[in-house]
Design a protein around this motif. Structure first.
Motif, PDB file in Angstrom:
ATOM      1  N   ARG A   2     -36.264  53.593  45.370  1.00 48.48           N
ATOM      2  CA  ARG A   2     -37.402  53.842  46.231  1.00 48.48           C
ATOM      3  C   ARG A   2     -37.763  55.326  46.206  1.00 48.48           C
ATOM      4  O   ARG A   2     -36.923  56.173  45.978  1.00 48.48           O
ATOM      5  CB  ARG A   2     -37.100  53.437  47.675  1.00 48.48           C
ATOM      6  CG  ARG A   2     -37.062  51.918  47.853  1.00 48.48           C
ATOM      7  CD  ARG A   2     -37.032  51.574  49.305  1.00 48.48           C
ATOM      8  NE  ARG A   2     -37.242  50.148  49.506  1.00 48.48           N
ATOM      9  CZ  ARG A   2     -37.441  49.597  50.682  1.00 48.48           C
ATOM     10  NH1 ARG A   2     -37.467  50.335  51.765  1.00 48.48           N
ATOM     11  NH2 ARG A   2     -37.622  48.300  50.789  1.00 48.48           N
ATOM     12  N   THR A   3     -39.029  55.592  46.463  1.00 46.73           N
ATOM     13  CA  THR A   3     -39.490  56.966  46.538  1.00 46.73           C
ATOM     14  C   THR A   3     -39.616  57.377  47.986  1.00 46.73           C
ATOM     15  O   THR A   3     -40.283  56.717  48.767  1.00 46.73           O
ATOM     16  CB  THR A   3     -40.863  57.114  45.857  1.00 46.73           C
ATOM     17  OG1 THR A   3     -40.722  56.721  44.506  1.00 46.73           O
ATOM     18  CG2 THR A   3     -41.365  58.536  45.937  1.00 46.73           C
ATOM     19  N   GLN A  70     -40.119  45.695  41.915  1.00 52.53           N
ATOM     20  CA  GLN A  70     -39.440  46.878  42.437  1.00 52.53           C
ATOM     21  C   GLN A  70     -39.949  47.216  43.836  1.00 52.53           C
ATOM     22  O   GLN A  70     -41.133  47.009  44.133  1.00 52.53           O
ATOM     23  CB  GLN A  70     -39.682  48.071  41.515  1.00 52.53           C
ATOM     24  CG  GLN A  70     -39.135  47.904  40.115  1.00 52.53           C
ATOM     25  CD  GLN A  70     -39.317  49.162  39.297  1.00 52.53           C
ATOM     26  OE1 GLN A  70     -38.868  50.237  39.698  1.00 52.53           O
ATOM     27  NE2 GLN A  70     -39.978  49.046  38.175  1.00 52.53           N
ATOM     28  N   PRO A  73     -42.496  52.702  46.729  1.00 58.60           N
ATOM     29  CA  PRO A  73     -42.072  54.045  47.132  1.00 58.60           C
ATOM     30  C   PRO A  73     -42.389  54.296  48.602  1.00 58.60           C
ATOM     31  O   PRO A  73     -43.299  53.658  49.157  1.00 58.60           O
ATOM     32  CB  PRO A  73     -42.911  54.967  46.234  1.00 58.60           C
ATOM     33  CG  PRO A  73     -43.342  54.115  45.103  1.00 58.60           C
ATOM     34  CD  PRO A  73     -43.499  52.734  45.658  1.00 58.60           C
ATOM     35  N   LYS A 259     -37.501  57.899  44.044  1.00 61.81           N
ATOM     36  CA  LYS A 259     -38.661  57.365  43.349  1.00 61.81           C
ATOM     37  C   LYS A 259     -38.204  56.279  42.389  1.00 61.81           C
ATOM     38  O   LYS A 259     -37.010  56.151  42.089  1.00 61.81           O
ATOM     39  CB  LYS A 259     -39.403  58.475  42.599  1.00 61.81           C
ATOM     40  CG  LYS A 259     -38.556  59.205  41.575  1.00 61.81           C
ATOM     41  CD  LYS A 259     -39.346  60.358  40.964  1.00 61.81           C
ATOM     42  CE  LYS A 259     -38.486  61.140  39.981  1.00 61.81           C
ATOM     43  NZ  LYS A 259     -39.216  62.276  39.396  1.00 61.81           N
ATOM     44  N   ARG A 260     -39.124  55.501  41.889  1.00 61.38           N
ATOM     45  CA  ARG A 260     -38.811  54.474  40.908  1.00 61.38           C
ATOM     46  C   ARG A 260     -38.343  55.121  39.601  1.00 61.38           C
ATOM     47  O   ARG A 260     -38.615  56.298  39.342  1.00 61.38           O
ATOM     48  CB  ARG A 260     -40.027  53.595  40.661  1.00 61.38           C
ATOM     49  CG  ARG A 260     -40.346  52.648  41.814  1.00 61.38           C
ATOM     50  CD  ARG A 260     -41.577  51.813  41.524  1.00 61.38           C
ATOM     51  NE  ARG A 260     -41.798  50.785  42.536  1.00 61.38           N
ATOM     52  CZ  ARG A 260     -42.814  49.936  42.523  1.00 61.38           C
ATOM     53  NH1 ARG A 260     -43.702  49.985  41.537  1.00 61.38           N
ATOM     54  NH2 ARG A 260     -42.945  49.040  43.472  1.00 61.38           N
ATOM     55  N   ASP A 261     -37.667  54.318  38.796  1.00 59.63           N
ATOM     56  CA  ASP A 261     -37.047  54.832  37.571  1.00 59.63           C
ATOM     57  C   ASP A 261     -38.031  54.924  36.402  1.00 59.63           C
ATOM     58  O   ASP A 261     -37.900  54.217  35.401  1.00 59.63           O
ATOM     59  CB  ASP A 261     -35.844  53.957  37.179  1.00 59.63           C
ATOM     60  CG  ASP A 261     -34.740  54.026  38.215  1.00 59.63           C
ATOM     61  OD1 ASP A 261     -34.543  55.112  38.789  1.00 59.63           O
ATOM     62  OD2 ASP A 261     -34.089  52.993  38.443  1.00 59.63           O
TER      63      ASP A 261
END
Length: 281
Positions: A2-3, A70, A73, A259-261
């Motif tokens: 998560r962002t 996913q 964020p 943040k997402r990958d």
């Protein structure tokens, strides 16, 4: 992943702005622009949303596009008035969220002021000059699906009736989507665009497809802005803290926590133009 973005600001001395006066003047400006059939997305040279009376109808929507598996964020604003948590709509406005996170990681927002505050309407920041005319060295396009917002089904004369406006001659039977496209807006398909409602996090700009760094948080529903501004997040908790922000309050620090990958890189108008030219060769 998560962002999370942590934003800190404290109150600075508020400087000479009567919110009620601003709201009245903004509404008059919005009416004048609609009469002329012009975009009217902001005051000349400034990235500010329009003020207007509340509407009576919710926007129609179409079938939702699929969302990413996913988690979305998130952003955390730590203020002298309380914490505010925001969720970012990366699935629905990916380039706008990429821009926001990229600027956060560059500490672009650190030390900026809330330069446009209208009580009960919005709080706006993101301008390094503090005038409403500044931003980064680039612009990027809107991410708005007009059909998802139902603008292709909303007729100008009905919209004008709801807000007690007089539409420009020859536009009465047009859809809002067609009218806004005539005014220079470009729309995308396949996005789950969001209306501007209470707690929305929204891009501000001076003309269509001129997004940069300025954004505002809506303190109440602003449906007359639907289809003209990219909504890229919403407040999950702590909106009451933003309701007491004053013009001139500082946005002291912005920190990206998670943040997402994947990389976050904004696709600017210049990049899009160069890509289009390369495809034509």
């Amino acid at each position: 992943m998560r962002t999370r973005v942590c934003i800190f600001f404290s109150r600075n001395a508020a400087r000479g702005l009567n919110a009620g006066s601003v709201a009245r003047n903004s509404a008059q400006f919005a009416v004048a622009i609609f009469l002329l059939g012009l975009p009217g997305v902001a005051f000349p040279g400034e990235a500010e949303p329009q003020a207007s009376p509340p509407a009576t109808h919710a926007p129609e929507v179409v079938e939702e596009p699929p969302a990413s598996a996913q988690p979305l964020p998130r952003v955390k604003l730590a203020t002298a008035r309380g914490e505010v948590e925001i969720e970012l709509y990366e699935d629905d406005a990916p380039n706008t969220v990429a821009n926001f996170i990229e600027l956060c990681e560059k500490h672009f927002f650190d030390g900026l002021v809330f330069h446009n505050v209208v009580e009960g309407r919005w709080v706006q920041t993101g301008d390094p000059t503090g005038t409403g005319r500044g931003g980064p060295s680039y612009k990027f396009a809107h991410e708005i699906n007009a059909e998802y917002l139902g603008l292709d089904k909303k007729v100008v004369k009905d919209f004008a009736r709801d807000y007690k406006l007089t539409p420009a001659p020859g536009t009465e039977e047009m859809s809002l989507k067609d009218l806004y496209e005539k005014q220079g807006f470009h729309y995308l398909k396949g996005l789950k665009s969001h209306p501007v409602t209470k707690g929305s996090v929204v891009m501000a700009y001076s003309q269509p497809d001129s997004n940069g760094s300025q954004f505002f948080v809506a303190l109440s529903d602003c449906p007359w802005l639907n289809g003209k501004h990219t909504v890229f997040g919403h407040v999950i908790s702590g909106l009451e803290a933003l309701k007491i922000v004053k013009k001139g309050d500082l946005l002291e620090k912005v920190e990206v926590l998670t943040k997402r990958d994947h990389p976050y890189k904004v696709r600017t108008l210049e990049t899009a133009t160069n890509e289009a030219k390369a495809e034509q060769k």
